[in-house]
Design an enzyme around this catalytic site. Structure first.
Site, short mmCIF file in Angstrom:
data_model
loop_
_atom_site.label_atom_id
_atom_site.label_comp_id
_atom_site.label_asym_id
_atom_site.label_seq_id
_atom_site.Cartn_x
_atom_site.Cartn_y
_atom_site.Cartn_z
N GLY A 85 0.77 -1.08 -0.09
CA GLY A 85 0.10 -0.05 0.06
C GLY A 85 0.70 1.41 0.03
N TYR A 136 -25.53 15.64 14.52
CA TYR A 136 -25.07 14.48 14.14
C TYR A 136 -24.23 13.61 14.94
CZ TYR A 136 -27.09 16.07 9.66
OH TYR A 136 -27.83 16.58 8.95
N MET A 190 -8.29 3.67 8.47
CA MET A 190 -7.51 2.60 7.90
C MET A 190 -6.62 2.04 8.75
SD MET A 190 -5.95 2.80 4.06
CE MET A 190 -7.00 2.36 2.75
N LYS A 195 8.11 0.47 5.69
CA LYS A 195 6.90 1.55 4.98
C LYS A 195 5.70 0.88 5.46
CE LYS A 195 4.40 -0.03 2.78
NZ LYS A 195 3.64 -0.70 1.68
N THR A 196 4.94 1.80 6.09
CA THR A 196 3.36 1.52 6.19
C THR A 196 2.56 2.46 6.79
OG1 THR A 196 1.51 -0.06 6.85
CG2 THR A 196 3.56 -0.35 8.03
N ILE A 197 1.51 3.00 6.27
CA ILE A 197 0.77 4.11 7.22
C ILE A 197 0.16 3.35 8.18
CG2 ILE A 197 0.24 5.47 5.20
CD1 ILE A 197 -2.73 4.19 5.48
N ASP A 198 -0.03 1.86 8.32
CA ASP A 198 -0.59 1.19 9.57
C ASP A 198 0.20 1.46 10.98
OD1 ASP A 198 -2.37 0.74 7.60
OD2 ASP A 198 -2.14 -1.51 7.71
N ASP A 205 5.35 -8.00 5.76
CA ASP A 205 5.65 -9.09 4.86
C ASP A 205 6.71 -8.88 3.90
OD1 ASP A 205 3.54 -10.35 6.12
OD2 ASP A 205 2.10 -9.94 4.92
N ARG A 217 1.22 -5.67 -5.08
CA ARG A 217 1.10 -6.65 -3.65
C ARG A 217 1.55 -8.06 -4.21
NH1 ARG A 217 -0.57 -4.54 0.58
NH2 ARG A 217 -2.22 -2.46 0.51
P1 FBP Z 1 0.44 -1.99 3.61
O1 FBP Z 1 0.46 -2.82 4.81
O2 FBP Z 1 0.99 -2.90 2.34
O3 FBP Z 1 1.31 -0.60 3.89
O4 FBP Z 1 -0.95 -1.27 3.43
C1 FBP Z 1 -1.61 -0.87 4.34
C2 FBP Z 1 -3.10 -0.40 3.76
O5 FBP Z 1 -3.22 0.81 3.68
C3 FBP Z 1 -3.99 -0.86 4.80
O6 FBP Z 1 -4.17 0.20 5.76
C4 FBP Z 1 -5.13 -1.12 4.23
O7 FBP Z 1 -6.19 -2.00 4.88
C5 FBP Z 1 -4.68 -1.55 2.81
O8 FBP Z 1 -3.68 -1.22 2.65
C6 FBP Z 1 -5.75 -1.60 1.71
O9 FBP Z 1 -4.98 -1.79 0.59
P2 FBP Z 1 -5.56 -1.84 -0.90
O10 FBP Z 1 -5.76 -0.87 -1.20
O11 FBP Z 1 -4.41 -2.52 -1.68
O12 FBP Z 1 -6.82 -2.34 -0.81
#
Ligand code: FBP
Length: 572
Positions: A102, A264, A271, A223-226, A197, A166
């Site tokens: 991602g 509201y 994410m 790398k990963t925003i998560d 991974d 991916r």
């Molecule tokens: P990575 O772990 O590859 O960095 O991706 C993170 C992420 O943004 C998750 O937060 C999200 O669930 C997923 O990718 C969504 O991926 P895609 O857009 O390929 O479905």
């Protein structure tokens, strides 16, 4: 001014050359101004570097098994770089780079830093980008990244310079196919920019190439925003800083609207495929009325009803004060952390994998089929779900046969169930309010944002540092920068053997060496700070409005790292 995406460039692939994807993109005023930003490197990387080796390392668990699987790359020492006052010219290096998984803000700067680092070692060095992720290596699709291309992408968001994908690099045939093109281009080092991974696979590839004497080093970048690729030796993955700032800006804007109109309840899913770091960081930044943390739900063995009742009680308590508005943050991966749902999903995966006839049934018959084949306990959970969600659980599966939880609209599921619960409470005389929910999902809004100063500096330095690791001749290492809460010039640069982060885990029925995923720690300071304040935030409306990322201005506005990073440093 226009930038030319890679599709327009002379590609070294017949198939891609035949694609008619020519277009140009106009640059915004911010992009033009931002291009001039010069990321600040740690002092250690500002001359040529001296390599200081630490003690031999061990994997975090399962040492004997992992040592056997990685005879050539296990136990290597950590590496630290120090500034060498007497620069030594290096030999030209041909390197390749891959963006994997991602998107995350700052990926382009990793590549820019890598390019500049290689050129600094020797101006005749070359960098090749493999296209659309690891698949580009296997399918021999690449471009040479020249300074003209690199200069167009400095400090920009996105992964479009070479694209991402991916494809998992895990089979010997893929490694051998990749080696053909690496040899053809005389590439002696490959940099893989990815999450847990992808870096696990980078270590497997490094071991394989070392074992067969391929003469190709493999270096990873976190790398990963998560935010779930971190541990004792990796302080943060890149992209988390920018993405959470973007989401927090949006949440803050919603909270201001919500506080203005007072009518509201906003259910906001964030994410983060598995861990709840993003939701937690956004909660610390914006102080919403409710934030659910999946890891806590699992630890307390909460049911879906428990989560619903928790939210409904807060809605009712606020309504009693005349406040029929609020915000609820929900981590994307929540559903898989609810023990009962986890069991249901696991049984559904098995059931559907061995029932090919299921796909041929009409929707009503599919529901009956599932209910009659599940164990009594799981059938009860399945029957209790809103029909749309139950159906989603039986439909959307990834190539491994797993439910794609990110497609489940948890925000709608929860608000629907909260509504039901509130009506029940109304019947019991415990609620007398008005509940109008609105739904949001923030994910793609932040993944390609222009990197914050933190991510711009961090990513550039990670790439530059990767070039130093290549020059140091090592393989199977992750580019590492530490001391990240300090100004970037004070960061410590070096490399971590990837095997050091490994443990054995069951994946698709087999025990495999993998980098441990970092979930939210309930005993860590970020969660404890949140837990200490959440009851107050639930009732007192203590919203914070962080506003948009600032790229120019005073350091206290522009250069602050995340609160998660800041609090985690207090734990060290
Ligand atoms: P990575 O772990 O590859 O960095 O991706 C993170 C992420 O943004 C998750 O937060 C999200 O669930 C997923 O990718 C969504 O991926 P895609 O857009 O390929 O479905």
């Amino acid at each position: 001014m226009y930038i030319v995406p890679f599709f327009y460039l002379p590609l070294q692939s017949d198939r891609l050359n035949s694609l008619n994807l020519f277009y140009t993109m106009k640059k915004s005023a911010l992009q033009i101004a931002r291009a001039a930003y010069q990321p600040k490197l740690p002092v250690a990387l500002t001359g040529s570097v001296t390599v200081v080796e630490g003690e031999p390392t061990q994997s975090v668990a399962d040492q004997e098994e992992i040592k056997k699987l990685f005879p050539n790359t296990y136990g290597l020492p950590e590496i630290r770089f120090e500034k060498n006052p007497n620069p030594v010219p290096g030999k030209p290096i041909n390197a390749g780079v891959i963006l994997s998984g991602g998107q995350a803000p700052g990926g382009h700067n990793v590549i820019c830093g890598l390019f500049d680092g290689l050129k600094k070692i020797n101006k005749d060095s070359k960098l090749y980008g493999f296209l659309m992720g690891p698949g580009g290596l296997v399918d021999h699709k690449y471009i040479e990244l020249t300074s003209d291309i690199i200069d167009e992408y400095r400090n920009t968001g996105g992964f479009d310079i070479i694209g991402s994908g991916r494809t998992k690099l895990e089979k010997k045939e893929q490694f051998d196919k990749g080696l053909e093109i690496l040899k053809k281009l005389n590439i002696s080092a490959l940099v893989i920019i990815g999450g847990d991974d992808s870096n696990t696979n980078a270590a497997v590839l490094a071991e394989y190439y070392k074992n067969i004497g391929a003469g190709v080093q493999v270096i990873g970048c976190p790398k990963t925003i998560d935010g779930d690729l971190k541990n004792e030796v990796v302080e943060a993955s890149f992209g988390f800083d920018t993405a959470t700032k973007v989401y927090s800006e949006l949440i803050g804007n919603i909270q201001r609207d919500c506080f203005s109109a007072k009518k509201y309840w906003h259910f906001i899913k964030l994410m983060g495929r598995s861990a709840s770091h993003i939701a937690l960081e956004c909660a610390l930044q914006t102080q919403p009325n409710v934030c659910i943390i999946s890891e806590e739900v699992e630890a307390k063995n909460m049911t879906l009803d428990d989560v619903v009742n928790y939210i409904a009680d807060i809605v009712a308590a606020r309504a009693a004060k005349g406040e029929n508005f609020g915000t609820v943050l929900i981590p994307e991966g929540l559903i898989e952390f609810i023990p009962a749902m986890k069991n249901l999903i696991a049984e559904l995966n098995d059931l559907l994998a061995k029932s090919p006839e299921f796909a041929t049934l009409a929707p009503a018959a599919q529901r009956e089929f599932v209910l009659s084949h599940l164990s009594a306990e799981n059938a009860k959970v399945f029957a209790s779900l809103p029909e749309g969600v139950a159906r989603q659980l039986t439909l959307d599966r990834d190539p491994h046969g797993n439910v794609q939880v990110s497609l489940i609209e948890t925000e709608k599921l929860l608000s629907e169930m909260v509504n039901r619960r509130l009506e029940q409470m109304r019947g019991e005389g415990k609620y007398n309010g008005k509940f109008s929910p609105l739904h949001h999902f923030f994910g793609y809004e932040g993944r390609c944002a222009a990197p914050s100063n933190f991510d711009a500096d961090y990513c550039y330095a990670l790439g530059f540092n990767a070039a130093c690791l290549i020059n140091a001749g090592v393989t199977g290492y992750l580019s590492s920068l530490r001391n990240l809460t300090k100004p970037s010039v004070q960061w410590l640069a070096g490399g971590i053997p990837i095997t050091m982060m490994f443990n054995m885990e069951r994946r698709h029925g087999e025990m495999k060496p993998v980098i441990q995923k970092a979930l939210v720690r309930l005993d860590g300071t970020p969660f404890r700070r949140f837990a200490a304040k959440r009851d107050e935030w639930a009732m007192a409306t203590s919203y914070v409005f962080p506003g948009p990322i600032q790229y120019f201005g005073p350091a206290e506005v522009c250069d602050q790292p995340t609160m998660t990073l800041h609090y985690e440093h207090l734990d060290k």
